[in-house]
Design a protein around this motif. Sequence first.
Motif, short mmCIF file in Angstrom:
data_model
loop_
_atom_site.label_atom_id
_atom_site.label_comp_id
_atom_site.label_asym_id
_atom_site.label_seq_id
_atom_site.Cartn_x
_atom_site.Cartn_y
_atom_site.Cartn_z
N ARG A 151 -5.49 16.80 13.25
CA ARG A 151 -4.78 16.21 12.66
C ARG A 151 -5.27 14.91 12.15
N ALA A 152 -5.15 14.57 10.83
CA ALA A 152 -5.71 13.23 10.50
C ALA A 152 -5.32 11.96 10.91
N ARG A 153 -6.19 10.83 11.19
CA ARG A 153 -5.50 9.83 11.72
C ARG A 153 -4.50 9.13 10.54
N SER A 154 -3.57 8.44 11.23
CA SER A 154 -2.51 7.98 10.26
C SER A 154 -3.09 6.90 9.21
N LEU A 155 -2.67 6.84 8.17
CA LEU A 155 -3.02 6.19 6.95
C LEU A 155 -2.84 4.57 7.27
N ARG A 156 -1.75 4.36 8.02
CA ARG A 156 -1.66 3.05 8.42
C ARG A 156 -2.53 2.59 9.38
N GLU A 157 -2.93 3.21 10.25
CA GLU A 157 -3.94 2.77 11.34
C GLU A 157 -5.28 2.59 10.50
N GLU A 158 -5.62 3.54 9.72
CA GLU A 158 -6.84 3.30 8.85
C GLU A 158 -6.94 1.98 8.13
N TYR A 159 -5.71 1.75 7.56
CA TYR A 159 -5.73 0.70 6.64
C TYR A 159 -5.86 -0.86 7.54
N ILE A 160 -5.03 -0.89 8.66
CA ILE A 160 -5.04 -1.91 9.54
C ILE A 160 -6.46 -1.98 10.10
N ARG A 161 -7.18 -0.91 10.41
CA ARG A 161 -8.61 -0.95 11.03
C ARG A 161 -9.25 -1.41 10.07
N HIS A 162 -9.43 -0.90 8.88
CA HIS A 162 -10.29 -1.27 7.61
C HIS A 162 -10.13 -2.93 7.17
N ASN A 163 -8.88 -3.29 7.13
CA ASN A 163 -8.84 -4.52 6.62
C ASN A 163 -9.18 -5.98 7.78
N ARG A 164 -9.22 -5.17 9.01
CA ARG A 164 -9.75 -6.03 10.16
C ARG A 164 -11.27 -6.12 9.98
N GLU A 165 -11.86 -4.95 9.64
CA GLU A 165 -13.22 -4.95 9.68
C GLU A 165 -13.72 -5.84 8.36
N ILE A 166 -13.05 -5.80 7.12
CA ILE A 166 -13.50 -6.68 6.21
C ILE A 166 -13.55 -7.86 6.72
N ARG A 167 -12.44 -8.15 7.44
CA ARG A 167 -12.24 -9.80 7.61
C ARG A 167 -13.44 -9.95 8.68
N LYS A 168 -13.61 -9.13 9.57
CA LYS A 168 -14.81 -9.45 10.59
C LYS A 168 -16.22 -9.38 9.87
N MET B 91 2.96 -1.95 0.85
CA MET B 91 3.42 -0.76 -0.10
C MET B 91 3.85 0.68 0.65
N LEU B 92 2.71 0.76 1.83
CA LEU B 92 2.74 1.86 2.35
C LEU B 92 4.06 1.88 3.34
N GLU B 93 4.42 0.46 3.90
CA GLU B 93 5.65 0.23 4.80
C GLU B 93 6.80 0.46 3.94
N GLU B 94 6.62 0.25 2.74
CA GLU B 94 8.17 0.17 1.82
C GLU B 94 8.18 1.66 1.32
N THR B 95 7.35 2.78 1.52
CA THR B 95 7.40 3.88 1.37
C THR B 95 8.07 4.80 2.25
N ASP B 96 8.43 5.96 2.11
CA ASP B 96 8.83 6.92 2.99
C ASP B 96 7.40 8.01 3.74
N TYR B 97 6.42 6.95 4.00
CA TYR B 97 5.13 7.77 4.38
C TYR B 97 5.29 8.47 5.61
N ASP B 98 6.05 7.73 6.74
CA ASP B 98 6.26 8.59 8.11
C ASP B 98 6.89 9.88 8.06
N SER B 99 8.22 9.94 7.02
CA SER B 99 8.64 11.24 6.90
C SER B 99 7.70 12.19 6.24
N LEU B 100 7.12 11.75 5.04
CA LEU B 100 6.22 12.40 4.39
C LEU B 100 5.07 12.95 5.08
N ARG B 101 4.47 12.39 6.30
CA ARG B 101 3.56 12.76 6.88
C ARG B 101 4.32 13.72 8.09
#
Length: 340
Positions: A127-144, A179-189
């Motif tokens: 199963r692919a990693r959650s898009l939410r987890e990816e975006y949180i991690r990527h944003n953290r890496e950009i700041r780092k 935007m991801l949090e405002e959509t039905d991402y979890d139900s779609l996934r």
Amino acid sequence: MYDYGLGTLSQYGLNAERSARTRGALLCYTEQGILILREFHGSEKKLKKQQELLLLLQGNGINTDYFLENTQGSLISQSKDEQMFTLQHWYEGQECSTRSREDILKSVGTLAKLHNVMKMEPAEEYRARSLREEYIRHNREIRKIRKFIRQKGASGVFEKNFLSSVEGFLQRGELALEMLEETDYDSLREKAWKEGTVCHGAYNQHNVLMLRKGEAVTNFGNWCFDIQMADLYHFMRKILEKYSWDLTLGKEMLTEYHRIRPVSYQEWQNLKVRFTYPEKYWKLANYYYSHKKVWISGKNVEKLENLINQKEIWEKFIQNCFQKYFLNAHTELAECGEKP
């Protein structure tokens, strides 16, 4: 003499009339037609699951690079020097030309056909990693990376361009997460998971071959269970970057895909989120941070400059292409409580 595993053909009861090197593999011209020999480093368990997927597609009339079994009934063969290889069916054809709108739209249509068929019993390990987890991690890496360059000092063109542009791109990354949090991402996934929908994982122009009759899709090694919009986004982004985010072409690709495999309103929203995230910017920054910083290739400097120069038209594309749901799927819209 090293033969790149050519000797393993005997384990399939085959001989090569001739062979030719290709990208990371060896093309073998045999009595069974063109086959491709590749060195194998992955999981045999996942390979068997991949073969199941490829045969499913073959059975539904879609050309794929499915594997051959050797005389021992295995998909993997070992050479004399103990290297592991796989042998797959291959095709006489040219890669999808990014200069040809016809090739591009055919490739999108082929992807839609794939997605209509690609469903298997879900397996958590694929199963692919959650898009939410990816975006949180990527944003953290950009700041780092921003902090790292600020502390050491921006001495090169790449670093200076990164620092001058990072705030705007990081803002887009945070916006995509909101935007991801405002959509039905979890139900779609969850829906995609229950239905066992599979993604190719690396669907791009290099993995679509244009044949005399039809197309063939290759290199499924990155397949996974996920929302299939991930594949569509990946292909479209690669193409649209080359076309300076041409709105007409973007809509044509979406329309062609939807004609064969309807895109729901939830999926439409998910596509918008994916396009909003500055994925290529993160990739360039991450590549810089994880490699030697003494010398940065001119190619990566150019890629970053192009991203910065295209930022405005990229944002306008998202705004104009996803301003409203234009695919005329009244049933899907009604289910979502939206109007076309």
